[in-house]
Design an enzyme around this catalytic site. Structure first.
Site, PDB file in Angstrom:
ATOM      1  CB  CYS A 185       3.931  -5.869  14.887  1.00  0.00           C
ATOM      2  SG  CYS A 185       2.902  -4.566  15.576  1.00  0.00           S
TER       3      CYS A 185
ATOM      4  CB  THR B  41       6.294 -16.294   7.437  1.00  0.00           C
ATOM      5  OG1 THR B  41       5.855 -16.195   6.074  1.00  0.00           O
ATOM      6  CG2 THR B  41       6.163 -17.730   7.887  1.00  0.00           C
TER       7      THR B  41
ATOM      8  N   GLY C  63      10.151   6.613   3.469  1.00  0.00           N
ATOM      9  CA  GLY C  63       8.868   5.982   3.770  1.00  0.00           C
ATOM     10  C   GLY C  63       8.544   6.160   5.249  1.00  0.00           C
TER      11      GLY C  63
ATOM     12  N   GLY D 298      11.454   5.095   7.892  1.00  0.00           N
ATOM     13  CA  GLY D 298      12.582   6.034   7.889  1.00  0.00           C
ATOM     14  C   GLY D 298      12.242   7.351   8.557  1.00  0.00           C
TER      15      GLY D 298
ATOM     16  CD  GLU E  66      12.136   7.896  -1.538  1.00  0.00           C
ATOM     17  OE1 GLU E  66      11.933   7.291  -2.612  1.00  0.00           O
ATOM     18  OE2 GLU E  66      12.134   7.323  -0.427  1.00  0.00           O
TER      19      GLU E  66
ATOM     20  N   GLY F  86      12.116  -0.248   2.688  1.00  0.00           N
ATOM     21  CA  GLY F  86      10.922  -1.083   2.575  1.00  0.00           C
ATOM     22  C   GLY F  86      11.156  -2.470   3.133  1.00  0.00           C
TER      23      GLY F  86
ATOM     24  CG  MET G 167       4.109  -5.301   3.373  1.00  0.00           C
ATOM     25  SD  MET G 167       5.900  -5.471   3.207  1.00  0.00           S
ATOM     26  CE  MET G 167       6.011  -6.908   2.136  1.00  0.00           C
TER      27      MET G 167
ATOM     28  CG  HIS H 131     -16.414  23.804  20.692  1.00  0.00           C
ATOM     29  ND1 HIS H 131     -15.514  24.162  19.705  1.00  0.00           N
ATOM     30  CD2 HIS H 131     -16.430  24.828  21.591  1.00  0.00           C
ATOM     31  CE1 HIS H 131     -15.030  25.365  19.986  1.00  0.00           C
ATOM     32  NE2 HIS H 131     -15.562  25.790  21.122  1.00  0.00           N
TER      33      HIS H 131
END
Length: 467
Positions: A42, A144, A183, A186, A204, A273, A320, A446
């Site tokens: 990440c 992990t 996904g 991508g 895809e 993925g 994930m 607003h």
């Protein structure tokens, strides 16, 4: 070697957050990390660097296309890619140093090397010098994460055929980019390079983009991306990439089979993925069971089949997502410390950080149909939202799904500017079991985009004001 209450293998969002929470609860904690920096995928090669490039490329595009109509005259922007990559790196460094600081602050030991579970109470760590040491601990958490899913017969070299990691560090803008997989990853990385000048084609396998998200929202989003210049080949698969020539030759055929066509590309991004990362952990030898998809099998309290060994995040079942891993990290730390830890999997938001963004929490319309739940729908388009109109950012809508009998909100889906920031009021409402009426009767400032959420809630009861 000191012994610990808890040793965590992996320092991504799941692992490092778990370590901090456990330390707060008075446990003696160590983390094991194989990479030179903390933070996992990440912080280093995933969520964070991609957001830096999404932000920078969005401003580049705005300067080139939107400034003039607002009366801001600037010369055509010039791309300095090395400096943009340096901007990205500064962000990574700041975040990684932040995690290092948090480890020190919470007196958490960082052990550098590859962790291996030897069974209850024992972790072996092999350093970069090849030397192994055994660490004793009452509890072990496997955190992990995941690795890039590979496409059979296609070799990723991270130069011309890249994963998300290579796509974050290209040294020049590809003339033609083919993205395999529609996904989140991508579409986000495709967006970055399209804004910087690449022609982007997304291939895809399914007949739709963003599998798992609400189909109506996704249809509208696909139209927006096509307007931006994305080309889509849906219901199609990449069967091979010939990299012998100057340009890559990509073989694409219908998912159902048929005669292949050849597309040319400068770069191919494989984004089909991610898969759980369990390599070298010694799980089989230690007796830690995996499920049918290669994930670490856990019970409702994150416990594996081996006493005292737990697992969280991308390496176990569920979406994930970094924030899902964080919540699981907190929950398992609390359970190990003898408290009650819990994650509500019905309220985990998901966001696609393109422009506009797509965000979602709870059930989709397809989920509810499949489960046979009677529901009501409220929708409100940003074309009817005052703030969006004056900013000329009117793409998208808010869609709210509520239980037909109780009016309880079951799902909220947004495509629009800043949708990722707007989803959280829905998440809070749903955590409290709130109704569409509760949301409709909550005063919203607003002019804000968030008023569209209130209006969609009003629309559930067929009483939207501005439509």
């Amino acid at each position: 070697m000191p012994s610990y209450d808890l040793v965590i293998i992996g320092t991504g969002p799941g692992g490092y957050v778990c370590a901090i929470r456990a330390a707060q609860l008075g446990l003696k904690v160590a983390v094991v990390e194989k990479n030179a920096t903390l933070g996992g995928t990440c912080l280093n090669v995933g969520c964070m660097p991609s957001k830096a490039l999404l932000h920078a490329s969005e401003l580049f595009e705005e300067a080139g296309h939107s400034f003039a109509k607002m009366g801001i005259g600037v010369p055509a922007p010039k791309l300095d890619l090395p400096t943009m990559m340096n901007f990205k790196q500064q962000g990574i460094d700041g975040n990684v140093k932040g995690v290092e600081y948090l480890m020190k602050k919470n007196k958490i030991d960082v052990i550098v090397g590859r962790g291996k579970v030897l069974g209850t109470g024992k972790v072996e760590v092999t350093g970069n010098d090849g030397k192994a040491q055994t660490v004793e601990t009452k509890s072990i958490v496997i955190a992990t994460g995941s690795d890039v899913a590979k496409l059979k017969g296609i070799e990723i070299d991270e130069k011309r055929i890249v994963s998300s990691t290579g796509a974050l560090s290209l040294d020049k803008v590809p003339g033609k980019l083919i993205v395999v997989g529609a996904g989140v990853i991508g579409l986000e990385l495709g967006s970055v390079w399209r804004r910087l000048g690449a022609e982007v084609t997304v291939v895809e396998f399914l007949d739709r983009i963003l599998p798992g998200m609400d189909a109506e929202i996704v249809k509208q989003f696909q139209r927006i991306l096509e307007k931006q210049g994305f080309a889509f080949k849906l219901g199609a698969k990449v069967t091979g990439v010939d990299s012998s020539g100057k340009q890559l030759k990509v073989s694409v055929e219908a998912a159902a089979g048929g005669s292949p066509e050849t597309l040319e590309a400068d770069v191919v991004l494989v984004a089909i993925g991610r898969v759980p990362f369990t390599e070298g952990l010694g799980l089989k030898e230690a007796g830690v069971a995996l499920d049918e998809r290669g994930r670490v099998a856990i019970d409702d309290h994150f416990a594996t089949s081996v006493q005292g060994v737990y697992a969280i995040g991308d390496v176990v079942k569920g979406p994930m997502l970094a924030h899902k891993a964080e919540d699981e990290g907190v929950a398992v730390a609390e359970i190990i410390a003898g408290k009650a830890g819990h994650v509500n999997y019905d309220v985990i938001p998901g966001v696609v950080y393109t422009t506009p963004e797509v965000s979602s929490v709870g059930k989709t319309e397809e989920d509810l149909k499949q489960a046979g739940v009677a529901y009501t729908v409220g929708k409100f388009p940003f074309t009817a939202n005052g703030r969006s109109k004056v900013n000329q950012t009117t793409d998208g809508l808010v869609k709210i799904l509520a239980d037909a009998k109780t009016d309880r909100v079951l799902g909220v889906h947004i495509v629009g500017r800043e949708a990722g920031e707007m989803i959280h009021e829905a998440a809070v409402l749903m955590e409290f079991g709130g109704s569409a009426e509760d949301l409709a009767r909550t005063c919203h400032a607003h002019p804000t985009r968030s008023e569209a959420v209130k209006e969609a809630a009003l629309a559930v009861g067929k009483r939207a004001i501005h439509m």
